[in-house]
Design an enzyme around this catalytic site. Structure first.
Site, PDB file in Angstrom:
ATOM      1  N   GLU A 187      17.841  23.684  67.667  1.00 39.95           N
ATOM      2  CA  GLU A 187      17.374  23.665  66.281  1.00 39.95           C
ATOM      3  C   GLU A 187      18.479  23.251  65.327  1.00 39.95           C
ATOM      4  O   GLU A 187      18.251  22.473  64.394  1.00 39.95           O
ATOM      5  CB  GLU A 187      16.858  25.051  65.862  1.00 39.95           C
ATOM      6  CG  GLU A 187      15.757  25.590  66.734  1.00 39.95           C
ATOM      7  CD  GLU A 187      16.224  26.481  67.876  1.00 39.95           C
ATOM      8  OE1 GLU A 187      15.522  27.439  68.192  1.00 39.95           O
ATOM      9  OE2 GLU A 187      17.316  26.210  68.449  1.00 39.95           O
ATOM     10  N   CYS A 237      19.270  30.622  64.245  1.00 37.98           N
ATOM     11  CA  CYS A 237      18.514  29.398  63.964  1.00 37.98           C
ATOM     12  C   CYS A 237      17.425  29.645  62.926  1.00 37.98           C
ATOM     13  O   CYS A 237      17.167  28.791  62.077  1.00 37.98           O
ATOM     14  CB  CYS A 237      17.925  28.837  65.250  1.00 37.98           C
ATOM     15  SG  CYS A 237      19.195  28.191  66.362  1.00 37.98           S
ATOM     16  N   HIS A 290      22.840  25.104  69.164  1.00 35.73           N
ATOM     17  CA  HIS A 290      21.468  25.256  69.630  1.00 35.73           C
ATOM     18  C   HIS A 290      20.648  24.020  69.251  1.00 35.73           C
ATOM     19  O   HIS A 290      21.004  23.286  68.320  1.00 35.73           O
ATOM     20  CB  HIS A 290      20.827  26.492  69.006  1.00 35.73           C
ATOM     21  CG  HIS A 290      21.401  27.782  69.506  1.00 35.73           C
ATOM     22  ND1 HIS A 290      20.793  28.997  69.286  1.00 35.73           N
ATOM     23  CD2 HIS A 290      22.522  28.056  70.223  1.00 35.73           C
ATOM     24  CE1 HIS A 290      21.507  29.956  69.836  1.00 35.73           C
ATOM     25  NE2 HIS A 290      22.567  29.410  70.403  1.00 35.73           N
ATOM     26  N   CYS A 317      16.279  31.784  67.795  1.00 32.59           N
ATOM     27  CA  CYS A 317      17.039  33.024  67.648  1.00 32.59           C
ATOM     28  C   CYS A 317      17.191  33.306  66.152  1.00 32.59           C
ATOM     29  O   CYS A 317      16.815  32.490  65.306  1.00 32.59           O
ATOM     30  CB  CYS A 317      18.409  32.884  68.320  1.00 32.59           C
ATOM     31  SG  CYS A 317      19.542  31.772  67.449  1.00 32.59           S
TER      32      CYS A 317
END
Length: 146
Positions: free
Chosen positions: A56, A87, A54, A84
């Site tokens: 992040e 993260c 992801h 999410c």
């Protein structure tokens, strides 16, 4: 234009790169308190065939490598879409001081999974910076997919 808007627009640029690569368009930056960008990331889950890739996670990893340590105290994470839960956990473990979120995520954002902020107790959160642009990029991506 505020610093938050300026950095969120740079995160949006990362998200646009993800969009162009047919990845879910989320972008992130980690910035020091002096305004130096030490980490950039965009979703790369398809490219890397890795569900943890992801935006992040990419930005946090780059920032930690830049600083030579695992803690990002006195840093701000700018992210175009609400993180999410995975993260959010990484954000908590890295002890990032501040998180700036562009738009919410009612399907997979951490706030759908918990009623409290999952970050380090000293972390502050700001929401809605460049919200319309962040939301529109996500909507355009999923319209293209349908």
């Amino acid at each position: 234009m505020t610093d938050d808007e300026r950095f969120m627009r740079l995160a949006l640029s990362e998200a646009q790169h993800a969009f162009d690569e047919d990845e879910i368009p989320v972008g992130a930056l980690v910035v020091t308190k002096t305004g130096r960008i030490i980490g950039r990331g965009r979703n790369m889950t398809e490219t890397l065939n890795d569900v943890t890739a992801h935006a992040e996670m990419q930005a946090i990893t780059a920032a930690e490598q830049s600083l030579g340590g695992k803690y990002l105290t006195d840093c701000t994470l700018y992210v175009t879409v609400e993180p999410c839960l995975m993260c959010a956990g990484a954000i908590a473990w890295s002890q990032i001081s501040r998180v700036v979120i562009g738009t919410g995520d009612s399907k997979r954002g951490y706030s759908t999974m918990t009623s409290r902020e999952p970050f380090h107790p000293k972390t502050t959160v700001s929401r809605g910076v460049c919200e319309d642009e962040c939301r529109k990029l996500m909507q355009d991506f999923f319209k293209k997919k349908r």
